[in-house]
Design an enzyme around this catalytic site. Sequence first.
Site, short mmCIF file in Angstrom:
data_model
loop_
_atom_site.label_atom_id
_atom_site.label_comp_id
_atom_site.label_asym_id
_atom_site.label_seq_id
_atom_site.Cartn_x
_atom_site.Cartn_y
_atom_site.Cartn_z
N LYS A 143 0.85 -1.19 0.00
CA LYS A 143 0.00 0.00 0.00
C LYS A 143 0.89 1.25 0.00
CE LYS A 143 -1.43 2.74 3.00
NZ LYS A 143 -1.23 4.00 2.26
N GLY A 178 7.10 4.82 8.15
CA GLY A 178 6.38 6.09 8.21
C GLY A 178 6.60 6.76 9.55
N GLU A 201 9.59 0.91 10.90
CA GLU A 201 10.71 1.81 10.54
C GLU A 201 10.14 3.22 10.62
OE1 GLU A 201 13.77 0.91 9.80
OE2 GLU A 201 13.76 -1.03 8.77
N GLY A 204 10.16 7.50 12.51
CA GLY A 204 10.79 8.80 12.35
C GLY A 204 12.12 8.91 13.09
N CYS A 261 14.01 10.31 6.66
CA CYS A 261 14.06 9.86 8.07
C CYS A 261 15.45 10.05 8.65
CB CYS A 261 13.62 8.41 8.17
SG CYS A 261 14.59 7.31 7.11
N GLU A 287 10.81 16.16 15.17
CA GLU A 287 11.30 15.84 13.83
C GLU A 287 10.77 16.93 12.89
OE1 GLU A 287 9.56 12.50 11.66
OE2 GLU A 287 11.53 12.02 10.84
#
Length: 492
Positions: free
Chosen positions: A184, A237, A259, A261, A293, A387
């Site tokens: 997706k 994400g 996985e 930020g 990232c 972030e």
Amino acid sequence: MLDDTTMLGSIITAEMSGKLFTGSFEPATGAVVPVTDKATGEAIFAAVDGTAADVARAAAVAKAAQPAWAALTPVARGDILRRFAALCEEHAEEIGRWIVRETGSIPPKAPFEIMTSAREAVEIAGLTGQPVGHILSSSLTRASYARRVPLGVVGVITPWNSPFILAARVVLPALAMGNAVVLKPDLQSPVCGGYALAKLFELAGVPAGVFTVVPGGIAAGEALTLDPNINMISFTGSTLAGRKVAENAGKTLKKVALELGGNNAAIIFDDADLDGATSATAFGSFFHQGQICFTIGRHLVHESIAAAYAEKLAARAAALHVGDPNKAMVHLGPIINERQAAKVEKLVTESLASGAKATAGGGREGLYFKPTVLTGVTPDMPVYTEEIFGPVAPIVTFSTEEEAIALANDTAYGLVASIFTANQTRAMRVAAQLKTGIVHINDQTVNHEVFGPIGGMGASGNGARSGGPSVMDEYSQWQWVTFNETVPQYPF
Ligand code: NAD
């Protein structure tokens, strides 16, 4: 919507428009939505915003196709991945144009994404020639062995910022280990992050249904995390969404790889080569508009060199060109959307109001954010704690090695860190104390290599790794088998 025929080619064709991919491109139940050029806002294609029904359909197709794929020899699967690598190379130019226009990246980033994915395919194909298990020792007179078996169907959720490589680095090992996949991609980059991969895997010879694609937003992502036919979720994400993904995967007992930020620190000691360091850290903070990232979000600089460092970094920032990467040779393209550009602007504005000073940049024209260097930043400012995901380099000073380590670790994130020093012993000592999944010494943080186990600690991930031999464990599970020639005696 498809008038801009120059964008269509042998990989991206009109038949994909508004469809999902389940072995062929098919109409979906979700709405057809435009895909835009991020620099101009122009609609350049159409994708489907997949619904839960679309996800369920793809997951069921993938589940049905997976056993035959797993029954192929590992070597046969490896050969298909090698063909994928060759196809990446063959079609790099066409796919690259989509990467530039869908993500706002500068053109040189596109071949990096595509050719790193090709390299990934070759190396992962090589793993299919490795032993598939172990013959075990036993205290009993029986044969005992352990072998890797596939998980089943892996649901892969990816972000928009590097859509091709972030999908490839997960889909390739998942397929190599005998799993089927539902991918997706984000709705901001469904062509280079989804449709292109569908076509390449089809051409490479992946059997119909083994690799499926459902472009979509949060609803499609959530449906994937809850679908009973999905056995594992690999999510790349934000940390915010990652928490929700883990929660949903927990409800349906799926393995989950996160996985997430980062708020990555570069530590610059007083003996660092300042010209080299500022060249590297300018790239680390400003490449792809700081929307990676691995981007350096915090420059921790020894107080004795802070003024010289800030001056050199500001000079480099001021020399960078910002504009439409499709029309001119620029270093930075647009920020992905207005919401993100406004968020970066707010972080900078708030820090300036609290006493920080912009020695380069500091503002934007629409989606074009000027590379920004901030001095006088303190660890309580949001530009330091959050972030940023924009081209902003906040500088904070330190006086001792211990203070630098404490500052670097003063974050919930733990993705990557950099250390710049001429003192190798100090570099190794500091690296050992950093709570990050990756450390680069005398280099910046935006580093991706197939051979390295990439992943984060803390709020940057749950130990998931892509790259290196660790992917064999990531995308398989162990089965222990014992074999007795006759049934042993029991007291019952
Ligand atoms: P995002 O979390 O908003 O979206 C990422 C993907 O998740 C998209 O496909 C989105 O549709 C989907 N999604 C969002 N909410 C979901 C939910 N509740 N359930 C299921 N799916 C959901 O992130 P983004 O803004 O697209 O990407 C930027 C973030 O990704 C940054 O935080 C960046 O650091 C991180 N990132 C991490 C890595 C890594 O390797 N650690 C790599 C690239 C990006």
